[in-house]
Design an enzyme around this catalytic site. Structure first.
Site: not given
Ligand code: BGC
Length: 753
Positions: A300
Site C-alpha cells: 500500500d
Molecule cells: C489505500 C489503498 C489504495 C491506495 C491507492 C491507499 O491509501 O489504503 O486502499 O488502493 O491508497 O490509492
C-alpha cells in the site's frame, strides 16, 4: 540389486519431474522466462517500482510532464503508475494520458508495457460521468450476489473503457470495528457474507478473461487484519491472535485466492508488533504456501518507507526495502519518488536480497501484464469505449441502491407516506450529494461535488420530483456543512405547515485517516436537530446516510420511521424517495449489528459469555442487545416461516444435509425477502458462537404466495478453527435456525476431519 533398484527409482523421478516441468511451462511462462533472461537488474527492479501520477504529471490534472515521464519510464524503467493528481478525468483525458505512457514504454529497450492501476471502489471512481454504485457495506445489505456481480462488471467495463486494466478492489477486510473509517468499504461483520460476496466480486472482475475488454485484474485488499485496529483509527496497531485471525479475517482471502484474484495489496499496519509488509510469515508462508496465491503482491501507499520511518523495525530505508522484498513484496507503491529503485539495486548488489527473489517478483508482474494483453496492445482499447456510460447502468444503479435500503423502524406503519402529504425535508444530508455517495467518489475523499455528474440528485430533489414543489418545504442549504442545515428554530417554524418531517442525518463523505473519529456519537448539532424535529409533534422519519453506524440511541424512540440508506451511490436519492413514498418495498438487511452504546459493541456471532450476563446468581441474556440486530430489515409486507425440515437428523462424515422451510407472504404487497440460515454448534472444544450465518437466498413472493426454500450444507459449513489452528467440525449436537424456527441434529465426524 539394491543399487539398481535405487537407480531405476531415481531415473523414474527425473523423467517424471522433467516431463512435468515441460508440461507446466505455459506459452505465457515461456515468453516471460525469455524476457526475464534478457533483463538487467535495473530493468527488473524498475518493474517492481510503482509511482503515482503526480511524479510524471504537471499541476494540471490529466497533463503529463514529458521530461518527468521520460525519467520515470526510460531512466527508472517503472513497471506501474497509479492514481490521479486530484480528481477524476474524462475518458478522453485518460486515453490521451495512457497513450503517452504507452508510447514512452515502446521507446525503451525491451518495450515492456506499464500497467496503470486505479481505485474503482464502488464503480469507476476516477472517470468523470462513470456510474457509482452502493459501497460494499450497502451491497452486503442487499444480500444479492447477482446484483453484486452485475455492478462489478460495470465497474470493470468503465475502468477498461478508460484504458485502465488494474483495479485496487475489492476490500475484503471484515467490518467488526465500527469506528474504523473504512467500515463502509467492508461487507460488514460477518465472515460468510464477506467471503461469498468477495469471491463473487472477484469473479465478476476477472471471469471474462483478462484479455477481454470487459475484465480487469482485481486486487484483494488489505491483507491481513487491517480492520482490526484496537482504537479504530486507520493504520494503527492490531493485536490479533492466530485463532481469531484464522476464524474471522483469513477466510475472505482464502476464498478470493480460490476465486482467482490476480493481485493483492498489503495491510499498512502492524499485527502483534510486526508490520505486515515486513512479515515473511504472512506474505510467504501463509499467503503463498498455505493459501497458494500466485499473483502479484503490491504494497500500500509508501508502506515500505514507513517500515523504517514509522514502524521503526528497520534502522535504514534500505533495510526496510530488503526486509519487505525478502518477506514477499513484488511491487512497491513507492509512490512519490524513485527511492525504492535505488535502494533495492543497492541491496541486491550487497547481497541483502537474493536475485532469485527479484526474478520471482518480476515474473509475477510480467505474467500479469501478459495475461492482461498489455504486450499485444498497451494502448487504451477503442472498442472498450462503447461500454462506458450505457443507459442501462443507471437502472442498475437504482436497482442496487433500492435493494440496499434497509428499513429499521416503522412505528404503526407510518411508512410509506402518502404522495399527497406535505413534507419538510431537513437535515444536513438533504441537499448533499457527497453524503449519498461517500468515499472514492470522483475524488479520494468524495467531497467535491463539482465533479459529480450533472444529473445526480439530492434527497430534496427526488422527493420534490415525486410530490411536486408545492408539497415540499426545506430548511437546508446546499452541501452538508451549510450552517442553515442545523438551525433548529427555523426547522420548528417550518414544521407547522407540514404532515411529516423527513430528517436526513448521518455522515458526509470521508476516506481513510481523514475519517478517523474518537467515538460513534452523532454530531451534537444533528442530535439537537432531531430533538427539535421530534418536539414539533409531527411524525419524524429519520433517513440515515452514513458509512458506519453512528449512535442514534437517544433519538430513536422519538423517530416514527428510520431508513438506513448507507452511501448507496448515484441513485441513493431516488431509492430513498421510492421507499418513503411506497414505490419500492424495502428488503435490505443490516450487514452489521447497529450498536446502542460505546461499551456494548457486540457482534451477532457472539460467544455464550457475551450473551449471558451474570447478575449475582441470576443469568440474564442481555449481552447482545444492539439497537438493531444483524440481519434486521423491515418490509411493507410480512413473512411467515413454517415447516422447517431436515433431510437427516444424523449427519455423518462428508454427507450433505438439506434443510427446507416454507415462507409465506402474509401481507397485501408483493415482496422480496432474504431467507437466512444460521447454525449453532451446541458444545465444542472452542467456545462456540451463539449463531453463525451459513447460507442465504433472496426470493420474490407475491402477496399471499408461499415458497419452499432449500439449503444444502455439509460439515465444512459447520466448521471452526480449533486450538491447534485447524479448521474442524467436531462430533456433537447442532442446531439450524431460520427466521425464528430451529431444528436440531447430530453430526458424527467418522474420523474424516
Ligand atoms: C489505500 C489503498 C489504495 C491506495 C491507492 C491507499 O491509501 O489504503 O486502499 O488502493 O491508497 O490509492
Amino acid at each position: 540389486m539394491k543399487s539398481l533398484l535405487f537407480l531405476t527409482f531415481a531415473m523414474a523421478i527425473c523423467t517424471a519431474t522433467h516431463a512435468q516441468t515441460k508440461k507446466n511451462v505455459s506459452p505465457t511462462d515461456k515468453k516471460v522466462n525469455e524476457l526475464l533472461a534478457k533483463m538487467t537488474l535495473e530493468e527488473k527492479v524498475g518493474q517492481m517500482t510503482q509511482v503515482t501520477l503526480g511524479v510524471v504529471g504537471t499541476k494540471t490534472d490529466g497533463e503529463l510532464d514529458p521530461v518527468a515521464l521520460k525519467k520515470a519510464v526510460a531512466d527508472y524503467k517503472v513497471g506501474s503508475i497509479l492514481n490521479v493528481t486530484n480528481h477524476a478525468l474524462t475518458v478522453q483525458q485518460w486515453h490521451q494520458l495512457l497513450t503517452k505512457i504507452a508510447d514512452e514504454a515502446k521507446n525503451t529497450r525491451l518495450k515492456i508495457p506499464v500497467i496503470y492501476g486505479l481505485d474503482g471502489i464502488h464503480g469507476q471512481t476516477y472517470t468523470l460521468e462513470s456510474t457509482l454504485f452502493p459501497q460494499n457495506i450497502a451491497m452486503a445489505a442487499s444480500r444479492n450476489m447477482e446484483l453484486a456481480k452485475a455492478v462489478t462488471k460495470v465497474a470493470a467495463k468503465e475502468l477498461r473503457a478508460s484504458g485502465v486494466r488494474w483495479n485496487f478492489a475489492p476490500v475484503l477486510d471484515i467490518g467488526r470495528q465500527p469506528l474504523w473509517s473504512r467500515f463502509p468499504e467492508t461487507y460488514g461483520e460477518d465472515v460468510f457474507m464477506g467471503k461469498t460476496m468477495g469471491a463473487a466480486v472477484i469473479k465478476a472482475y476477472e471471469e471474462d478473461g483478462l484479455q477481454n475488454t470487459t475484465a480487469v485484474a482485481s486486487c484483494m485488499k488489505h491483507y491481513l487484519g487491517y480492520s482490526a485496529s484496537r482504537t479504530g483509527k486507520d493504520r494503527t496497531p492490531i493485536y490479533l491472535p492466530d485463532i481469531e485471525m484464522r476464524e474471522y479475517y483469513l477466510p475472505q482471502f482464502r476464498e478470493a485466492v480460490k476465486a482467482g484474484a490476480s493481485t493483492l495489496m498489503v495491510n499498512s499496519s502492524e499485527i502483534n508488533g510486526v508490520p505486515v509488509h515486513a512479515s515473511k510469515y504472512l506474505l510467504t508462508d501463509l499467503l503463498r504456501k498455505e493459501l497458494g496465491f500466485e499473483g502479484v503482491i503490491v504494497t500500500d501507499w509508501e508502506d515500505i518507507k514507513r517500515v523504517h520511518e514509522r514502524h521503526n523495525v528497520a534502522a535504514t530505508p534500505r533495510e526496510a526495502v530488503a526486509i519487505c522484498v525478502n518477506a514477499g513484496i513484488d511491487m512497491s507503491m513507492v509512490p512519490t519518488d524513485f527511492s525504492f529503485y535505488d535502494l533495492l539495486i543497492e541491496a541486491v548488489k550487497r547481497k541483502e536480497v537474493p536475485m532469485s527473489r527479484i526474478d520471482d517478483a518480476v515474473k509475477r508482474i510480467l505474467v500479469l501484464k501478459f495475461k492482461l494483453g498489455l504486450f499485444d496492445n498497451p494502448y487504451p482499447e477503442k472498442e472498450a469505449v462503447a461500454n462506458f456510460g450505457k443507459p442501462e447502468y443507471q437502472s442498475l444503479a437504482l436497482e442496487a441502491a433500492s435493494e440496499a435500503m434497509t428499513l429499521l423502524k416503522n412505528e404503526n406503519n407510518v411508512l410509506p407516506l402518502s404522495k399527497n402529504a406535505k413534507v419538510l425535508v431537513a437535515g444536513p444530508a438533504a441537499q448533499s450529494l457527497s453524503a449519498l455517495n461517500g468515499c472514492w467518489s470522483y475524488t479520494w475523499q468524495g467531497k467535491e461535488e463539482q465533479w459529480y455528474p450533472a444529473d445526480s440528485k439530492t434527497i430534496l430533489q427526488t422527493i420534490t420530483a415525486k410530490l411536486g414543489a408545492a408539497n415540499v418545504l426545506t430548511t437546508t442549504g446546499k452541501g452538508f456543512d451549510s450552517p442553515m442545515n442545523y438551525d433548529a428554530a427555523v426547522l420548528t417554524a417550518a414544521a407547522a405547515n407540514v404532515d411529516a418531517i423527513i430528517l436526513c442525518l448521518g455522515e458526509n463523505a470521508y476516506a481513510e485517516s481523514p475519517g478517523n473519529i474518537a467515538d460513534l456519537a452523532l454530531d451534537e448539532n444533528q442530535v439537537a436537530l432531531a430533538k427539535a424535529a421530534a418536539a414539533t409533534g409531527k411524525p419524524v422519519i429519520l433517513v440515515l446516510t452514513e458509512g458506519r453506524p453512528r449512535f442514534i440511541t437517544g433519538i430513536e424512540p422519538s423517530m416514527k420511521g428510520i431508513l438506513m440508506a448507507y452511501w448507496s451511490g448515484k441513485k441513493t436519492g431516488e431509492a430513498i424517495a421510492d421507499v418513503l413514498f411506497g414505490d419500492y418495498n424495502p428488503n435490505g438487511k443490516l450487514p452489521f449489528s447497529y450498536p446502542r452504546s460505546m461499551g456494548e459493541v457486540v457482534m451477532y456471532d457472539r460467544k455464550p459469555t457475551e450473551e449471558t450476563r451474570e447478575i449475582f446468581n441470576d443469568d440474564v441474556h442481555t449481552g447482545y442487545n444492539p439497537l438493531f440486530a444483524f440481519g434486521h430489515g423491515l418490509s411493507y409486507t410480512s413473512f411467515e416461516y413454517s415447516d422447517i425440515k431436515l433431510s437427516t437428523l444424523q449427519l455423518k462424515g462428508n454427507e450433505n444435509l438439506t434443510i427446507t422451510v416454507k415462507i409465506k407472504n402474509t401481507g397485501a404487497r408483493d415482496g422480496r425477502h432474504t431467507v437466512e440460515l444460521y447454525s449453532r454448534d451446541m458444545y465444542a472444544s472452542i467456545t462456540p458462537s451463539i449463531k453463525r450465518l451459513r447460507a442465504f437466498q433472496k426470493i420474490d413472493l407475491k402477496a399471499g404466495e408461499t415458497k419452499t426454500v432449500a439449503f444444502r450444507i455439509n460439515k465444512n459449513d459447520l466448521a471452526f478453527v480449533n486450538a491447534q489452528l485447524k479448521t474442524v467440525t467436531e462430533t456433537g449436537d447442532f442446531k439450524v435456525m431460520i427466521g425464528g424456527l430451529s431444528a436440531a441434529f447430530k453430526y458424527t465426524s467418522q474420523g474424516v476431519n
